[in-house]
Design an enzyme around this catalytic site. Structure first.
Site, PDB file in Angstrom:
ATOM      1  N   ASP A   1      -2.652   4.826  -8.504  1.00 54.62           N
ATOM      2  CA  ASP A   1      -4.062   4.471  -8.315  1.00 54.62           C
ATOM      3  C   ASP A   1      -4.621   3.640  -9.470  1.00 54.62           C
ATOM      4  O   ASP A   1      -5.770   3.204  -9.424  1.00 54.62           O
ATOM      5  CB  ASP A   1      -4.902   5.745  -8.162  1.00 54.62           C
ATOM      6  CG  ASP A   1      -4.605   6.454  -6.844  1.00 54.62           C
ATOM      7  OD1 ASP A   1      -4.147   5.784  -5.896  1.00 54.62           O
ATOM      8  OD2 ASP A   1      -4.825   7.677  -6.764  1.00 54.62           O
TER       9      ASP A   1
ATOM     10  N   ARG B   1      -4.561  -3.807  -2.518  1.00 49.99           N
ATOM     11  CA  ARG B   1      -4.971  -3.920  -3.922  1.00 49.99           C
ATOM     12  C   ARG B   1      -4.254  -5.028  -4.688  1.00 49.99           C
ATOM     13  O   ARG B   1      -4.731  -5.448  -5.737  1.00 49.99           O
ATOM     14  CB  ARG B   1      -4.793  -2.571  -4.627  1.00 49.99           C
ATOM     15  CG  ARG B   1      -5.881  -1.598  -4.220  1.00 49.99           C
ATOM     16  CD  ARG B   1      -5.807  -0.290  -4.952  1.00 49.99           C
ATOM     17  NE  ARG B   1      -6.970   0.513  -4.593  1.00 49.99           N
ATOM     18  CZ  ARG B   1      -7.045   1.831  -4.741  1.00 49.99           C
ATOM     19  NH1 ARG B   1      -6.006   2.498  -5.231  1.00 49.99           N
ATOM     20  NH2 ARG B   1      -8.131   2.487  -4.407  1.00 49.99           N
TER      21      ARG B   1
END
Ligand code: S3P
Length: 753
Positions: free
Chosen positions: A636, A667
Site C-alpha cells: 500500500d 496506482r
C-alpha cells in the site's frame, strides 16, 4: 407534445421554459406557493387560480399570488397549458369529474398530492370515457415541502427551494411532458426525482405518513392523560421537535391515511411489532435489546438520508470534490500518532461480532472503510457501541448468531471489507448482497469468488467478475487446500474466514508472505490457526472467545510521514505506537535501503502485534532496485515511495508489482500521470515503474478518488517548486480522517477546499 404555448429558449435549454397559462386548482399553502413561485421566477406568463372558497380566491388575487381568478373550474381549465391540481387527495375524483371534457388539446395535468396511487386511479376513472385526443397528458407529482401553516395567506414562493419534488410518470409517459413539469419545479428551486407510483406510496408511508400518525397519536394520548396542561408545561425540546407535525391540517391528513391505507398499514404493523418488542425489553430489563435498537437507530439517524432508500446502512458517501491545495515547501517536525490500522480495525469488528462475549477495542480507525464494516455488522444484528475516540464495544453474537441484513450491505470504498465479507457470508444461513462505490465496483472479485465456489459456496459476481456480489446462504462448505496465484492477504483471509464454517481443514499457501493479521487475531480470539512455512490452516466448526484489542497506529498511514520527513531537509519527526508487524514493514526496509534514517524505539508487543515508536530524520536518498520480496510487505506504500524515488538521486526501479494496478485505482498509471502533471517523467512497465530523481514542479493532479494517491502528492509538495492542486481527495477519509490536521501540525502547507 404539440402545445405551441410552451417555449424553450434554445440558448438556455429546458431550464428556461416559459409556459403561457398555468391554472392552479386549489389555493392552499402548496397551490398558492407554487403559483407564487411560478410567477416570481418568470416561468408562466399567466397564472390563473381557482378555489372553491371565494374569499381565498380574492385574497390570492389581492396578494399577487395569482394573476387572474377563474370563477368556475371549467373557466380555469379550458385555457390552460398546464393544470395543477392542488386539492386534498380525496377531492381529486370530484374535481376531475367536473372538468374532464374541458382540457385543451395537448394540455398537461399534474398534481401535488401526497399519495400517488389514488391520484392515478382517479385519473383512469375520470378519463375512461374521454376520447384520447381530448385527454390531458398526466404527470403525477408530489413536492416534499410544507409547513403547519395553511391557506393562501401562507403562500411562500421559496417553499420549494432546495426541496425534493417526486414525479411518478405513468407507463404511457410522454417524456416531453415529464421534462416540462420537471423544469417548472426546477425553476422554482426544487430538485426533481422520478420513481414508480407504488414505490412512492410505500416510501412516503414510511417516511412521512407513519411519523405523522405517531405524532398525532402521541399528542392525543398525552393530552388525554390526567392534567394535560401539566404535561405540556414540562414538555422538553425533544417532545416539541418530535410532535411538531401533530399541528398539521387534520382533514388533509385523514384524507392521506384513507387514500394510502395499504402502504400505511404495512409499515404500521411492522412498527407495532417493533414497539411491542421494545415494551417487552423494558418489562424484562433486557438492556441488550434496548441497546441494540438504540445504537442501530442512532447510526441510522446519523446517516438517515441513505436509510430512506431502503438499503441497509451506507456510510457517508463522498460526493463532494474535496481539493487539496498544497503550497510548495514546508517542514516536518514534532511527535504525532497517526490513525489506527485499517486492516486490524476491520478484523476486530468481524471477529468481535462472531465471538462469544463482549470484545473491547481501542485505537479503532474511525475512517469510512472500517465504519462500513462496523455498520454492516450492525445491519446483521450485532450490538456495537461507539466508536468513541477509537473505543468500540462489540457484543458478540457467536459464530452462528448473525441475522440477515435488511438490504444489500454497502461497503463504500473498501476492497478488504468486500473480500473478507465474501468469505464469512458464504458460511451463513441467509442470502446477502455486497455493493460498493464507483472505485470498488471496478475491482476484481473473482479472485475470492472462484475459490469460494470450490468450497461449495454459491456466489454471483457482476459484469467482468466485479461487484455486486450475491452470496447464497445455506451452502454446506467443505474445507479445501488453496495455492494462491497472487500474494493477497485479502484472498487468504477470505478463505480462512469461510474455513470457520467449513467441514474439515482449510489451508492456504501464499506465494510470498502477506499481512497476517487475520491469523494473529484469530489466535487472539482463541481460534487456533496453524502456520507451517507459507501455509496457514484452520479447522472449521470452532468458536471465538471475546477479547481486548489494542489497534496500533497504521504503518500505511505513518508511511506518508516517514517519506515526508525523509525528503525534507531539516526534518525530524517521531511517530508513536506504530504497528510493526513483520509483514508490513516493507516501507521501512525500502526507505533504509535508499539511505533513509529511521530509528526504532519503545518496542513492545500488544495483543500479539509488535509496535514501536519511529523517529525519522532527513537524509539524502538514493535510487535503488526495489527487491521483489519487499513488494507484498509494502503493497500500500508504493504511491508515496514513488515520491521518495523522485526525490532520490539516481534511478529507482520497481518490478513484480502488477497488483498495484487493481487497488483503489491503477496506482502505477495514476501515479505516473500525476507525476507527469508536476513535470516528472517516468517509464511505466506492466508490473512496475522506473523513476529517475528529478525536480518536482507545480500542477494539477487527479487522484482518481484514491486516498493514497491524494496523500502522496500532498507529501510531494514539500519538495515542489510550485503549488500542487490535488483533485478528488474526499476518500482520504476512508483510511486517514485526520490527515489534514496532522499534516498541518507537522508543518506541511495544506489547505482543503
Ligand atoms: C489488506 C490487504 C492488501 C492491502 C489492503 C488491505 C488487508 O490487499 O492492499 O489495503 O487488510 O488484508 P491485497 O491482499 O489484495 O494485496
Amino acid at each position: 407534445m404539440s402545445n405551441s404555448n410552451i417555449e424553450h429558449s434554445s440558448a438556455e435549454g429546458v431550464g428556461a421554459v416559459i409556459v403561457d397559462t398555468v391554472a392552479i386548482i386549489g389555493l392552499g399553502l402548496i397551490g398558492g406557493s407554487f403559483a407564487k413561485a411560478l410567477k416570481e421566477n418568470g416561468v408562466a406568463r399567466r397564472v390563473v387560480g381557482f378555489d372553491r372558497r371565494p374569499e381565498e380566491l380574492k385574497l390570492g388575487l389581492s396578494l399577487g399570488v395569482i394573476d387572474e381568478e377563474a370563477h368556475t373550474l371549467k373557466q380555469a381549465v379550458e385555457g390552460a397549458d398546464v393544470v395543477v391540481l392542488a386539492v386534498p387527495v380525496r377531492a381529486v375524483d370530484d374535481v376531475l369529474a367536473k372538468v374532464k371534457a374541458d382540457f385543451k388539446a395537448g394540455a398537461i395535468l399534474t398534481d401535488v398530492g401526497s399519495v400517488k396511487g389514488c391520484f392515478v386511479k382517479a385519473v383512469e376513472h375520470a378519463f375512461n370515457d374521454v376520447a384520447n385526443e381530448h385527454r390531458p397528458i398526466v404527470v403525477p407529482g408530489h413536492p416534499i415541502a410544507g409547513s403547519e401553516k395553511s391557506g393562501v395567506e401562507a403562500a411562500n414562493s421559496t417553499l420549494f427551494l432546495n426541496h425534493k419534488v417526486i414525479l411518478t410518470p405513468l407507463s404511457d409517459r410522454t417524456p416531453e411532458a415529464v421534462a416540462l413539469v420537471s423544469s417548472l419545479w426546477a425553476r422554482c428551486g426544487a430538485t426533481v426525482l422520478e420513481m414508480g407510483v407504488a414505490h412512492h406510496d410505500d416510501v412516503l408511508a414510511a417516511t412521512s405518513h407513519l411519523p405523522h400518525l405517531i405524532a398525532f397519536s402521541l399528542v392525543d394520548t398525552l393530552a388525554g392523560e390526567g392534567d394535560s396542561k401539566e404535561i405540556f408545561k414540562y414538555a422538553a425540546g425533544g417532545f416539541r421537535d418530535f410532535t411538531r407535525i401533530a399541528a398539521s391540517d387534520p382533514v388533509m391528513w385523514s384524507d392521506i391515511f384513507l387514500s394510502n391505507s395499504e402502504s400505511t398499514l404495512k409499515v404500521l404493523d411492522h412498527f407495532a411489532d417493533d414497539l411491542a418488542a421494545l415494551r417487552d425489553a423494558i418489562a424484562n430489563q433486557d438492556s441488550k435489546t434496548l441497546l441494540g435498537v438504540f445504537t442501530r437507530a442512532k447510526a441510522a439517524r446519523d446517516h438517515f438520508s441513505k436509510i430512506l432508500s431502503g438499503q441497509a446502512y451506507t456510510t457517508t458517501m463522498n460526493t463532494k470534490n474535496v481539493i487539496f491545495k498544497m503550497k510548495p515547501g514546508g517542514e516536518v517536525k514534532g511527535t504525532i500518532r497517526v490513525a489506527g490500522d485499517k486492516s486490524m480495525s476491520h478484523r476486530s469488528i468481524m471477529l468481535g461480532s462472531l465471538a462469544d462475549g463482549v470484545t473491547e477495542v481501542e485505537g479503532f480507525l474511525e475512517g469510512e472503510d472500517s465504519l462500513a464494516t462496523l455498520q454492516a455488522f450492525r445491519d446483521m444484528g450485532v450490538v456495537i457501541e461507539g466508536p468513541d475516540e477509537g473505543r468500540v464495544k462489540i457484543y458478540g453474537v457467536g459464530i452462528n448468531g448473525l441475522k440477515q441484513p435488511p438490504g444489500p450491505l454497502y461497503l463504500g470504498n473498501s476492497g478488504t471489507a468486500m473480500r473478507l465479507f465474501a468469505g464469512l457470508l458464504a458460511g451463513q444461513t441467509f442470502d446477502t448482497e455486497l455493493t460498493g462505490d464507483e472505485s470498488l465496483s471496478k475491482r476484481p472479485m473473482e479472485r475470492v469468488a472462484a475459490p469460494l465456489r470450490e468450497m461449495g459456496a454459491i456466489i454471483e459476481t457482476g459484469e467482468k467478475g466485479r461487484p455486486p456480489m450475491k452470496i447464497k446462504g445455506n451452502c454446506a462448505l467443505k474445507g479445501m487446500h488453496y495455492d494462491m496465484p497472487m500474494a493477497s492477504a485479502q484472498v487468504k483471509s477470505c478463505l480462512l474466514l469461510a474455513g470457520l464454517y467449513a467441514d474439515g481443514e482449510t489451508s492456504v499457501i501464499e506465494p510470498a508472505p502477506t499481512r497476517d493479521h487475520t491469523e494473529r487475531m484469530l489466535n487472539g480470539f482463541g481460534y487456533p490457526v496453524k502456520r507451517e512455512g507459507a501455509k496457514a490452516s484452520l479447522v472449521g466448526g470452532g468458536s471465538l472467545i471475546a477479547t481486548k484489542i489494542d489497534v496500533p497506529a497504521d504503518i500505511s498511514s505513518a508511511a506518508f510521514f516517514l517519506v515526508a520527513a525523509s525528503i525534507t531537509p531539516g526534518a525530524h519527526l517521531t511517530l508513536k505506537h506504530v504497528g510493526m508487524n513483520p509483514t508490513r514493514v516493507g516501507i521501512i526496509n525500502i526507505l533504509r535501503a535508499m539511505g533513509g534514517s529511521i530509528e526504532v524505539s519503545n518496542e513492545s508487543v500488544v495483543g500479539g502485534e509488535p509496535v514501536a515508536d519511529l523517529t525519522v530524520s532527513y537524509r539524502p536518498l538514493k535510487g535503488i532496485n526495489i527487491p521483489e520480496d519487499q513488494v507484498p510487505l509494502a503493497i500500500d506504500e508504493f504511491p508515496v515511495l514513488f515520491i521518495a524515488a523522485v526525490c532520490a538521486e539516481g534511478k529507482t526501479v520497481l518490478t513484480g508489482a502488477e497488483e498495484l494496478r487493481v487497488k483503489e485505482s491503477d496506482r502505477i498509471q495514476v501515479m505516473a500521470d500525476g507525476l507527469k502533471a508536476v513535470g516528472v517523467d517516468t517509464v511505466v512497465t506492466p508490473d512496475g515503474i522506473e523513476i529517475i530523481g528529478s525536480e518536482i514542479g507545480g500542477g494539477v493532479v487527479d487522484s482518481h478518488g484514491d486516498h493514497r494517491i491524494a496523500m502522496s502528492f500532498a507529501v510531494a509538495s514539500l519538495r515542489a517548486k510550485g503549488e500542487i492542486t490535488i483533485n478528488d481527495c474526499a476518500n482520504v477519509a476512508t483510511s486517514f480522517p485526520n490527515f489534514e490536521a496532522l499534516a498541518k501540525q507537522v508543518g506541511i502547507q495544506i489547505s482543503v477546499e
